[in-house]
Scaffold this motif. Structure first.
Motif, PDB file in Angstrom:
ATOM      1  N   UNK A   5       0.828  -1.198   0.000  1.00 58.43           N
ATOM      2  CA  UNK A   5       0.000   0.000   0.000  1.00 58.43           C
ATOM      3  C   UNK A   5       0.869   1.257   0.000  1.00 58.43           C
ATOM      4  N   UNK A   6       0.840   2.048  -1.067  1.00 57.09           N
ATOM      5  CA  UNK A   6       1.572   3.321  -1.048  1.00 57.09           C
ATOM      6  C   UNK A   6       0.974   4.283  -0.035  1.00 57.09           C
ATOM      7  N   UNK A   7       1.815   5.164   0.475  1.00 62.49           N
ATOM      8  CA  UNK A   7       1.379   6.168   1.436  1.00 62.49           C
ATOM      9  C   UNK A   7       1.402   7.550   0.794  1.00 62.49           C
ATOM     10  N   UNK A   8       0.324   8.329   0.968  1.00 64.15           N
ATOM     11  CA  UNK A   8       0.334   9.688   0.415  1.00 64.15           C
ATOM     12  C   UNK A   8       1.529  10.483   0.933  1.00 64.15           C
ATOM     13  N   UNK A   9       2.034  11.358   0.077  1.00 66.71           N
ATOM     14  CA  UNK A   9       3.230  12.129   0.407  1.00 66.71           C
ATOM     15  C   UNK A   9       3.029  13.578  -0.018  1.00 66.71           C
ATOM     16  N   UNK A  43       6.343   4.397  -1.460  1.00 65.92           N
ATOM     17  CA  UNK A  43       6.096   2.989  -1.195  1.00 65.92           C
ATOM     18  C   UNK A  43       7.433   2.296  -0.970  1.00 65.92           C
ATOM     19  N   UNK A  44       7.467   1.376  -0.023  1.00 71.34           N
ATOM     20  CA  UNK A  44       8.683   0.607   0.236  1.00 71.34           C
ATOM     21  C   UNK A  44       8.808  -0.476  -0.819  1.00 71.34           C
ATOM     22  N   UNK A  45       9.877  -0.392  -1.595  1.00 71.74           N
ATOM     23  CA  UNK A  45      10.042  -1.291  -2.728  1.00 71.74           C
ATOM     24  C   UNK A  45      11.527  -1.465  -3.013  1.00 71.74           C
ATOM     25  N   UNK A  46      11.961  -2.701  -3.138  1.00 76.45           N
ATOM     26  CA  UNK A  46      13.346  -3.030  -3.481  1.00 76.45           C
ATOM     27  C   UNK A  46      14.355  -2.333  -2.561  1.00 76.45           C
ATOM     28  N   UNK A  47      14.010  -2.255  -1.296  1.00 74.45           N
ATOM     29  CA  UNK A  47      14.941  -1.740  -0.304  1.00 74.45           C
ATOM     30  C   UNK A  47      14.975  -0.245  -0.143  1.00 74.45           C
ATOM     31  N   UNK A  48      14.068   0.489  -0.803  1.00 75.50           N
ATOM     32  CA  UNK A  48      14.047   1.946  -0.672  1.00 75.50           C
ATOM     33  C   UNK A  48      12.602   2.416  -0.520  1.00 75.50           C
ATOM     34  N   UNK A  49      12.446   3.669  -0.123  1.00 76.09           N
ATOM     35  CA  UNK A  49      11.152   4.337  -0.175  1.00 76.09           C
ATOM     36  C   UNK A  49      11.070   5.047  -1.526  1.00 76.09           C
ATOM     37  N   UNK A  53       7.790   8.410 -11.383  1.00 77.88           N
ATOM     38  CA  UNK A  53       8.612   8.257 -10.186  1.00 77.88           C
ATOM     39  C   UNK A  53       9.827   9.178 -10.193  1.00 77.88           C
ATOM     40  N   UNK A  54      10.287   9.523  -9.014  1.00 75.60           N
ATOM     41  CA  UNK A  54      11.677   9.953  -8.870  1.00 75.60           C
ATOM     42  C   UNK A  54      12.502   8.678  -8.994  1.00 75.60           C
ATOM     43  N   UNK A  55      13.384   8.604  -9.975  1.00 79.10           N
ATOM     44  CA  UNK A  55      14.154   7.377 -10.164  1.00 79.10           C
ATOM     45  C   UNK A  55      14.855   6.987  -8.867  1.00 79.10           C
ATOM     46  N   UNK A  56      14.958   5.699  -8.584  1.00 77.67           N
ATOM     47  CA  UNK A  56      15.695   5.277  -7.379  1.00 77.67           C
ATOM     48  C   UNK A  56      17.083   5.917  -7.312  1.00 77.67           C
TER      49      UNK A  56
END
Length: 384
Positions: free
Chosen positions: A4-8, A75-81, A136-139
Motif C-alpha cells: 500500500x503506497x502512502x500519500x506524500x 512505497x517501500x520497494x526493493x529496499x528503498x522508499x 517516479x523519482x528514479x531510485x
C-alpha cells in the motif's frame, strides 16, 4: 495490490531553506578563464547572477506547491522508499503510462507535460488519448533517496519500476516513455518485461556509443559517426568522473550549492535548443526548482550511480538482443546524439513511429512539452 503506497507531500524545513541562503551568501567564485564565456564550462558571470537570484528572489515554496498540486506517494520497494506521482487521466479509458526522467533532471521536468497527457482535451486534444501518469523519482534521485540506501543501475531501476507498475499499482499492461537515463530504463523495460508493455516512446535513442557499430556507412550514418566522435572527445568528461569516482565528486556538490548549480546548469545550456541563451528556453525558477531538489534531498552522489554501473557492467540491452515491443521515437534537433534509423533498427525491431522535430533538445519535456505530448499521444493512438 499487495503493497500500500502512502500519500506524500513535500515540505522542506524552513531551517534547510535558511541554510541554503547562508551558503549562497558565502559563495566563493573562481576567476573567469580567458576566452569566450562558456568555452571551458559554466560562465562565471552567468552563474553569479543565478546564485544572486537563488539567494534573494527565488521562491522555493512556490515551486514546492507546483509539485504538491499532483497526487504523490511513497512505497517501500526493493529496499528503498520510492517516490512517485500518480495522476489520474481525464478521459473515457486512460491508459497507464510510466514517465522516467534522467540526469541532471528530476520529476520537475514533467510539470508542463503531465497535464497535457492526463487531460488532452484541456489543450485542444482528444480525451480518448488521455493517460493516467505514473512519474517516479528514479531510485537514487530526489525524493527516492535516503542516506545509506542501495544504489541502482539501469537494470535494477527498471526492475523496481516494473514492480511499481504491476505489483503495487496493479497495471497488467502499461506504456512507458523516457529520455536520457529514462530512455535507457524504458528500453530495458521493453526488453525485460515485453509482456507488460503496450509500447514504449523515447525522446533519446539509447543505442551503443561505439564508432565500430556501423561498417560501410551511408552518408546519414557517416554524419552520425562524426557527431559521435565529437561527443566522445568533447562532451563525456562528466561521464568519466561520475562513472569512475562518484564519491569524490559527491563531496563537493553536496557541500556547495554554487558548485552544484554550476555542474547542472552547464548541461542544460549545452544540451538544449537555446542557441547559447539558456533562459530563452528555461526560466530561472524552473532551473532552480530542479537544482534545489537535488540540493535539499542530498541526492547528487547517488544520482551518479547509473554512470558507475554502466561503465562497470554490460550494456542494458545485451549484445545481439533486441527490443521488440512497439516503439516510437522523436528526434529533437539539439539532442546530444541523433542516430540514424538504420542504426536504431538493429536494437529496436518494431519501430512504429519515427518523427523528426522542428525545435527542441535533450530536455524535451521541459523545452517542448506540447510537441512531445502530441508525439506520445500519436504513438499510443496507433497501438489502441
Amino acid at each position: 495490490m499487495t503493497i500500500q503506497p502512502q500519500p506524500f507531500k513535500l515540505q522542506v524545513p524552513d531551517a534547510s531553506i535558511a541554510d541554503l541562503r547562508v551558503r549562497l551568501l558565502r559563495a566563493r567564485l573562481p576567476d573567469q578563464a580567458p576566452g569566450e564565456p562558456w568555452a571551458y564550462g559554466t560562465d562565471v558571470a552567468y552563474l553569479s547572477t543565478l546564485v544572486e537570484y537563488w539567494r534573494d528572489r527565488f521562491d522555493w515554496r512556490a515551486q514546492e506547491a507546483r509539485l504538491n498540486a499532483f497526487p504523490q506517494y511513497k512505497v517501500q520497494l526493493h529496499g528503498i522508499d520510492l517516490h512517485f506521482l500518480h495522476v489520474p487521466g481525464v478521459g473515457p479509458d486512460p491508459h497507464p503510462l510510466l514517465l522516467s526522467h534522467g540526469w541532471p533532471g528530476s520529476i520537475f521536468e514533467f510539470i508542463e507535460l503531465i497535464p497535457r497527457l492526463t487531460d488532452p482535451e484541456r489543450f485542444g486534444g482528444d480525451p480518448a488519448d488521455a493517460f493516467t501518469i505514473v512519474a517516479p523519482s528514479l531510485p537514487g534521485y530526489g525524493l527516492s533517496f535516503a542516506p545509506g540506501q542501495p544504489r541502482f543501475g539501469v537494470e535494477s531501476i527498471a526492475d523496481c519500476l516494473a514492480a511499481l507498475m504491476s505489483e503495487v499499482l496493479g497495471y497488467r499492461k502499461f506504456g512507458a516513455q523516457g529520455g536520457d537515463w529514462g530512455a535507457f530504463v524504458t528500453a530495458r523495460l521493453g526488453y525485460a518485461y515485453p509482456e507488460r508493455l503496450s509500447g514504449i516512446h523515447l525522446n533519446m535513442m539509447p543505442i551503443r556509443r561505439d564508432p565500430t557499430i556501423l561498417s560501410d556507412p551511408t552518408p546519414e550514418e557517416s554524419r552520425f559517426l562524426d557527431e559521435l566522435q565529437v561527443w566522445l572527445k568533447e562532451e563525456t568528461g562528466y561521464q568519466w568522473i561520475q562513472g569512475t569516482r562518484p564519491q569524490t565528486l559527491a563531496f563537493a556538490l553536496t557541500d556547495s550549492p554554487t558548485g552544484l548549480a554550476a555542474w547542472i546548469v552547464e548541461k542544460f545550456r549545452a544540451w538544449s535548443d537555446c542557441g547559447g541563451d539558456i533562459e530563452a528556453v528555461f526560466s530561472r525558477d524552473h532551473l532552480l526548482a530542479n537544482i534545489s531538489l537535488y540540493w535539499f534531498t542530498g541526492a547528487i552522489g547517488s544520482s551518479f550511480w547509473p554512470y558507475y554501473a554502466r561503465m562497470h557492467g554490460p550494456w542494458p540491452i545485451p549484445y545481439g538482443e533486441a527490443v521488440a515491443v512497439p516503439t516510437g521515437y522523436c528526434e529533437f534537433p539539439r539532442e546530444m546524439l541523433r542516430p540514424p534509423r538504420s542504426a536504431a533498427e538493429r536494437t529496436f525491431t518494431n519501430l512504429q513511429r519515427w518523427s523528426v522535430m522542428e525545435r527542441g533538445g535533450h530536455f524535451a519535456a521541459m523545452e517542448q512539452p506540447e510537441a512531445l505530448a502530441q508525439e506520445v499521444r500519436a504513438l499510443f493512438r496507433m497501438l489502441r
